[in-house]
Scaffold this motif. Structure first.
Motif, PDB file in Angstrom:
ATOM      1  N   LEU A  96       0.828  -1.210   0.000  1.00 51.24           N
ATOM      2  CA  LEU A  96       0.000   0.000   0.000  1.00 51.24           C
ATOM      3  C   LEU A  96       0.863   1.260   0.000  1.00 51.24           C
ATOM      4  N   ARG A  97       1.970   1.222   0.735  1.00 51.97           N
ATOM      5  CA  ARG A  97       2.893   2.369   0.729  1.00 51.97           C
ATOM      6  C   ARG A  97       3.433   2.598  -0.683  1.00 51.97           C
ATOM      7  N   GLU A  98       3.846   1.525  -1.336  1.00 53.09           N
ATOM      8  CA  GLU A  98       4.376   1.653  -2.698  1.00 53.09           C
ATOM      9  C   GLU A  98       3.319   2.183  -3.664  1.00 53.09           C
ATOM     10  N   ASN A 102      -2.437  -0.533   8.272  1.00 50.49           N
ATOM     11  CA  ASN A 102      -2.068  -1.943   8.157  1.00 50.49           C
ATOM     12  C   ASN A 102      -0.802  -2.252   8.938  1.00 50.49           C
ATOM     13  N   GLN A 103       0.150  -1.329   8.933  1.00 54.65           N
ATOM     14  CA  GLN A 103       1.372  -1.543   9.705  1.00 54.65           C
ATOM     15  C   GLN A 103       1.081  -1.524  11.208  1.00 54.65           C
ATOM     16  N   ASN A 107      10.003  -0.144  11.630  1.00 53.61           N
ATOM     17  CA  ASN A 107      10.744   0.484  10.539  1.00 53.61           C
ATOM     18  C   ASN A 107       9.795   0.908   9.419  1.00 53.61           C
ATOM     19  N   GLY A 108       8.827   0.042   9.106  1.00 53.81           N
ATOM     20  CA  GLY A 108       7.826   0.378   8.092  1.00 53.81           C
ATOM     21  C   GLY A 108       6.997   1.584   8.487  1.00 53.81           C
ATOM     22  N   LEU A 109       6.624   1.652   9.761  1.00 54.38           N
ATOM     23  CA  LEU A 109       5.880   2.819  10.250  1.00 54.38           C
ATOM     24  C   LEU A 109       6.735   4.077  10.144  1.00 54.38           C
TER      25      LEU A 109
END
Length: 94
Positions: A31-33, A43-44, A65-67
């Motif tokens: 979703l980020r991409e 979602n994260q 890290n994703g957040l």
């Protein structure tokens, strides 16, 4: 996205929260991409909760890290730094 969703469904059927957390994190990354940052962040957050519940520090670190990445994209710099630092602490322990 399709494979991550299938993995999530299978992990749910097997009651495998660690797998659900990983799949949820991948969904967040996709979703980020795609540029869907609010959905990616949500979602994260779910992935982080699942990683904590399943006592998966590697999953927690990855998700934090994703957040941080999403917060950086949203120009929420203090929040991004907070997530990155929390991720670093876990990665150093691992």
């Amino acid at each position: 996205m399709y494979l991550a969703q299938k993995a999530w469904q299978l992990a749910r059927q097997l009651n495998f929260d660690k797998g659900r957390g990983r799949a949820q994190g991948v969904i967040g990354m996709v979703l980020r991409e795609r540029g869907e940052l609010p959905k990616a962040y949500a979602n994260q957050q779910i992935a982080l909760q699942l990683s904590c519940q399943s006592h998966n520090p590697e999953g927690e670190a990855s998700t934090l890290n994703g957040l941080g990445n999403i917060s950086l994209d949203l120009r929420q710099y203090p929040e991004a730094i907070e997530h990155y630092r929390a991720s670093e602490v876990l990665y150093r322990r691992l």
